[in-house]
Design a protein around this motif. Sequence first.
Motif, short mmCIF file in Angstrom:
data_model
loop_
_atom_site.label_atom_id
_atom_site.label_comp_id
_atom_site.label_asym_id
_atom_site.label_seq_id
_atom_site.Cartn_x
_atom_site.Cartn_y
_atom_site.Cartn_z
N HIS A 92 56.84 37.61 44.78
CA HIS A 92 57.00 38.45 43.60
C HIS A 92 55.64 38.88 43.07
N ILE A 93 55.68 39.97 42.32
CA ILE A 93 54.54 40.44 41.54
C ILE A 93 55.07 40.60 40.13
N ARG A 94 54.53 39.83 39.18
CA ARG A 94 54.94 39.97 37.78
C ARG A 94 53.88 40.78 37.05
N LYS A 123 52.83 43.10 33.32
CA LYS A 123 53.09 43.25 31.89
C LYS A 123 54.10 44.37 31.68
N THR A 183 59.19 42.52 37.05
CA THR A 183 58.98 41.63 38.19
C THR A 183 59.43 42.37 39.44
N VAL A 192 48.68 43.01 36.15
CA VAL A 192 49.43 42.02 36.94
C VAL A 192 49.22 40.66 36.30
N GLU A 193 50.33 39.98 36.02
CA GLU A 193 50.26 38.65 35.42
C GLU A 193 50.27 37.54 36.46
N ASP A 194 51.02 37.75 37.55
CA ASP A 194 51.20 36.67 38.52
C ASP A 194 51.65 37.27 39.85
N VAL A 195 51.15 36.70 40.93
CA VAL A 195 51.58 37.09 42.28
C VAL A 195 51.81 35.81 43.08
N SER A 196 52.91 35.78 43.80
CA SER A 196 53.19 34.68 44.72
C SER A 196 53.87 35.26 45.94
#
Length: 102
Positions: free
Chosen positions: A7-9, A11, A49, A83-87
Motif C-alpha cells: 500500500h501507499i498511504r 495525506k 490509501t 506520502v505518509e507510509d509505504v509498505s
Amino acid sequence: MILVMGHIRMKAGEAARARDAMVKHMADVAAEDGCEHYSFAFDAAEPDTIRISERWTSPEALAAHGDQPHQKAFGRALRDYAVEDVSVKAWDGQFWRTLIGD
C-alpha cells in the motif's frame, strides 16, 4: 510466481492528485517482460490509501522491474505527493484454484 502486495498511504486528497501518474505507470509496467499483473487500486474505505497488487513470472523478472528507468522515475515522482507510509512485500507462490468466476 512472485506475488507482490502493498500500500501507499497519502495525506487527504493526494491519492486523487496522483491518479494520472499511477495510470501511466501501470501501463508502462504491464509491458515489461515477466509482468502478469500490475495494478494500483483506491481503497473503498480509505480513498487516500492505494493498494498495490502485482504478479511476476519469476524473481528475476521482479528484479529487472526494479531496475527499469520508469520504475525509478515513478519512485522519484512520488516525492511530489504527501506520502505518509509505504509498505510493499513479495511472496513466492503458485496458483491454487479459482474461487469465483473463470
